[in-house]
Design a protein around this motif. Sequence first.
Motif, mmCIF file in Angstrom:
data_model
loop_
_atom_site.group_PDB
_atom_site.id
_atom_site.type_symbol
_atom_site.label_atom_id
_atom_site.label_comp_id
_atom_site.label_asym_id
_atom_site.label_seq_id
_atom_site.Cartn_x
_atom_site.Cartn_y
_atom_site.Cartn_z
ATOM 1 N N SER A 186 105.767 -23.654 -51.230
ATOM 2 C CA SER A 186 104.522 -24.357 -51.560
ATOM 3 C C SER A 186 104.340 -25.648 -50.767
ATOM 4 O O SER A 186 103.457 -26.441 -51.104
ATOM 5 C CB SER A 186 104.484 -24.656 -53.060
ATOM 6 O OG SER A 186 105.522 -25.562 -53.397
ATOM 7 N N HIS A 192 102.797 -27.961 -48.601
ATOM 8 C CA HIS A 192 101.421 -27.963 -48.095
ATOM 9 C C HIS A 192 101.312 -28.149 -46.590
ATOM 10 O O HIS A 192 100.460 -27.539 -45.950
ATOM 11 C CB HIS A 192 100.571 -29.004 -48.826
ATOM 12 C CG HIS A 192 101.126 -30.384 -48.789
ATOM 13 N ND1 HIS A 192 100.890 -31.254 -47.773
ATOM 14 C CD2 HIS A 192 101.947 -31.028 -49.659
ATOM 15 C CE1 HIS A 192 101.520 -32.388 -48.008
ATOM 16 N NE2 HIS A 192 102.180 -32.272 -49.152
ATOM 17 N N GLU A 201 95.926 -22.835 -50.720
ATOM 18 C CA GLU A 201 96.952 -23.548 -51.488
ATOM 19 C C GLU A 201 97.137 -24.975 -50.962
ATOM 20 O O GLU A 201 97.281 -25.913 -51.747
ATOM 21 C CB GLU A 201 98.284 -22.791 -51.455
ATOM 22 C CG GLU A 201 99.424 -23.506 -52.141
ATOM 23 C CD GLU A 201 99.185 -23.855 -53.606
ATOM 24 O OE1 GLU A 201 99.871 -24.769 -54.117
ATOM 25 O OE2 GLU A 201 98.325 -23.226 -54.261
ATOM 26 N N GLN A 226 96.396 -28.455 -53.176
ATOM 27 C CA GLN A 226 97.338 -29.547 -53.359
ATOM 28 C C GLN A 226 96.788 -30.883 -52.864
ATOM 29 O O GLN A 226 97.071 -31.920 -53.453
ATOM 30 C CB GLN A 226 98.654 -29.249 -52.622
ATOM 31 C CG GLN A 226 99.448 -28.134 -53.248
ATOM 32 C CD GLN A 226 100.752 -27.900 -52.516
ATOM 33 O OE1 GLN A 226 101.448 -28.848 -52.158
ATOM 34 N NE2 GLN A 226 101.088 -26.641 -52.281
#
Length: 111
Positions: A61, A63, A89, A93
Amino acid sequence: MGLAYTRMNQPEQAVGLLQRSLELKSDDLNTLSTLALTLDGLKRHTESDVLYERALKVDPSYHLVLNNYSYSLTERGIQLERALAMATEAVRQEPENASYLDTIGWVYYRL
């Protein structure tokens, strides 16, 4: 030093230093992402992709990696659906990040 060379637009000098850094700490996300970006800029996409994938295994995850890998894939016109998922995604974020917004716009355009 590797990051400094990358930012000074001296990617060839950066590569060796960043590779050495990875030898010392193979899961460092900053080094993985910087080397992947640098190699991508040198059109060494296979090597770059391997590093992006490695970084995503460390943190799926993260970013910055999601954004940069997404942009690279989109520039090459490959895996655009995956690129969209990654860019989405990254924007989720950091919704105010102009670079991330640019990437997702570019993905949508290419789709």
